[in-house]
Design a protein around this motif. Structure first.
Motif, short mmCIF file in Angstrom:
data_model
loop_
_atom_site.label_atom_id
_atom_site.label_comp_id
_atom_site.label_asym_id
_atom_site.label_seq_id
_atom_site.Cartn_x
_atom_site.Cartn_y
_atom_site.Cartn_z
N LEU A 143 -36.02 8.98 -35.05
CA LEU A 143 -35.56 10.20 -35.72
C LEU A 143 -34.48 10.92 -34.92
O LEU A 143 -33.53 11.46 -35.48
N LEU A 144 -34.64 10.90 -33.59
CA LEU A 144 -33.60 11.51 -32.76
C LEU A 144 -32.27 10.81 -32.97
O LEU A 144 -31.21 11.44 -32.98
N GLU A 145 -32.32 9.51 -33.19
CA GLU A 145 -31.10 8.76 -33.47
C GLU A 145 -30.51 9.24 -34.80
O GLU A 145 -29.31 9.48 -34.90
N GLN A 146 -31.39 9.40 -35.79
CA GLN A 146 -30.92 9.86 -37.11
C GLN A 146 -30.25 11.23 -37.05
O GLN A 146 -29.32 11.50 -37.80
N VAL A 147 -30.75 12.10 -36.17
CA VAL A 147 -30.16 13.44 -36.09
C VAL A 147 -29.09 13.53 -34.99
O VAL A 147 -28.62 14.62 -34.66
N GLY A 148 -28.75 12.38 -34.40
CA GLY A 148 -27.66 12.34 -33.42
C GLY A 148 -28.02 12.95 -32.07
O GLY A 148 -27.18 13.56 -31.41
N LEU A 149 -29.27 12.77 -31.63
CA LEU A 149 -29.68 13.39 -30.36
C LEU A 149 -30.24 12.39 -29.35
O LEU A 149 -30.90 12.80 -28.39
N THR A 150 -29.95 11.11 -29.55
CA THR A 150 -30.48 10.09 -28.63
C THR A 150 -30.13 10.42 -27.19
O THR A 150 -30.96 10.28 -26.29
N HIS A 151 -28.91 10.91 -26.98
CA HIS A 151 -28.45 11.20 -25.61
C HIS A 151 -29.12 12.43 -24.99
O HIS A 151 -28.91 12.73 -23.82
N ARG A 152 -29.90 13.16 -25.80
CA ARG A 152 -30.61 14.32 -25.27
C ARG A 152 -32.13 14.13 -25.29
O ARG A 152 -32.87 15.07 -25.03
N ALA A 153 -32.57 12.91 -25.56
CA ALA A 153 -34.01 12.65 -25.72
C ALA A 153 -34.82 13.07 -24.50
O ALA A 153 -35.89 13.65 -24.61
N ARG A 167 -31.49 20.69 -34.79
CA ARG A 167 -31.65 19.30 -35.22
C ARG A 167 -32.96 18.72 -34.70
O ARG A 167 -33.65 17.98 -35.41
N ALA A 168 -33.33 19.06 -33.46
CA ALA A 168 -34.61 18.58 -32.91
C ALA A 168 -35.78 19.16 -33.72
O ALA A 168 -36.75 18.46 -34.01
N ALA A 169 -35.65 20.43 -34.11
CA ALA A 169 -36.72 21.07 -34.90
C ALA A 169 -36.87 20.38 -36.25
O ALA A 169 -37.99 20.20 -36.75
N ILE A 170 -35.75 19.98 -36.83
CA ILE A 170 -35.80 19.27 -38.12
C ILE A 170 -36.43 17.90 -37.93
O ILE A 170 -37.30 17.48 -38.71
N ALA A 171 -36.03 17.19 -36.86
CA ALA A 171 -36.61 15.87 -36.58
C ALA A 171 -38.13 15.98 -36.43
O ALA A 171 -38.89 15.19 -36.99
N ARG A 172 -38.56 17.00 -35.69
CA ARG A 172 -39.99 17.20 -35.48
C ARG A 172 -40.70 17.49 -36.81
O ARG A 172 -41.79 16.99 -37.08
N ALA A 173 -40.05 18.29 -37.66
CA ALA A 173 -40.68 18.68 -38.93
C ALA A 173 -40.86 17.49 -39.88
O ALA A 173 -41.77 17.50 -40.70
N VAL A 174 -39.97 16.51 -39.78
CA VAL A 174 -40.08 15.39 -40.73
C VAL A 174 -40.76 14.16 -40.13
O VAL A 174 -40.91 13.15 -40.79
#
Ligand SMILES: Nc1ncnc2c1ncn2[C@@H]1O[C@H](COP(=O)(O)OP(=O)(O)OP(=O)(O)O)[C@@H](O)[C@H]1O
Ligand SMILES: [Mg+2]
Length: 242
Positions: A143-153, A167-174
């Motif tokens: 999901l982090l990849e989907q929201v473009g946050l892989t580099h901040r994992a 974006r992280a909050a949205i990833a967590r919610a879904v």
């Protein structure tokens, strides 16, 4: 064309059973002897997979309505059915289970656990739901990849920018594949470009995961891109879909 202003009764019957059916919902707060009437006799429904914006002046009761839909508070009067289940009749444990499985929530002030990384924060709903750690992290990573946050994992979540946190909050919610995403000001405090990226992300998630979406917002760009737009005014909802 301006829509005539009518209290919203929701779409016509037919097809799939509604996700939410809300009947005569009334809610007020009592503080220091003063009664604040927030929602007044709202009757409406929300369809499976629909995208809905709720707009309205500050203090009109948008967050309150979203909290009620998210089973985070109990209404004073009226009934909310989630897929035919009266949520007021559920125990606290049953509500928690419903939230974990079926309802994703993005809060107006998105709460993250400050002592954890982005990945750990996003994985939390799966861990809470009993998914083994490795599997939860794999899901969160995808999901982090989907929201473009892989580099901040692996960043501590407090180091993320506002848009990244959103974006992280949205990833967590879904993460747990909910039937509905309830998002309170998901583009709040973001520049127009970042805001549009969040909107694109929400629409993509709606398509990809087939989940309904109720978005509370002051952002008219966002509201215009949802399938339906309702304005909360004097305690009731008015259809403003263009
Ligand atoms: N727990 C509470 N106790 C007492 N009053 C409350 C409580 N929560 C909200 N209110 C009041 O109810 C009204 C509606 O609040 P709510 O947060 O739902 O508004 P909102 O439409 O989300 O506003 P905003 O756009 O500023 O976020 C406000 O006047 C607020 O002060
Ligand atoms: Mg609010």
């Amino acid at each position: 064309m301006e829509m005539p202003q009518q209290p919203c009764q929701g779409p016509q019957e037919g097809g799939q059973a509604p996700l939410y059916k809300i009947i005569s919902l009334t809610h007020s707060y009592e503080t220091a002897g003063e009664r604040i009437q927030v929602l007044q006799d709202i009757t409406m429904q929300i369809e499976q997979q629909e995208t809905l914006a709720i707009v309205g002046a500050s203090g009109s009761g948008k967050s309150s309505l979203l909290h009620l839909l998210g089973t985070l508070a109990n209404a004073n009067q009226g009934t909310i059915y989630f897929e035919g289940i009266d949520i007021a009749a559920l125990s606290a444990g049953e509500k928690a289970l419903l939230r974990n499985r079926d309802i994703g929530f993005v809060f107006q002030y998105h709460y993250m656990l400050p002592e954890f990384t982005t990945l750990e924060n996003v994985a939390m709903p799966a861990l809470v739901g009993g998914v083994p750690r490795r599997q939860a992290y794999e899901k969160a990573g995808a999901l982090l990849e989907q929201v473009g946050l892989t580099h901040r994992a692996n960043y501590n979540v407090t180091l993320l920018s506002g848009g990244e946190r959103q974006r992280a909050a949205i990833a967590r919610a879904v993460l747990n594949g909910p039937k509905v995403l309830l998002a309170d000001e998901p583009t709040g405090n973001l520049d127009a470009t970042t805001g549009q990226k969040i909107i694109d992300l929400l629409l993509e998630l709606n398509q990809r995961h087939k989940m309904a979406m109720v978005v509370v917002t002051h952002n008219m760009e966002l509201a215009a891109q949802m399938g339906r737009c309702l304005e909360l005014k004097s305690g009731d909802l008015y259809d403003q879909t263009r």
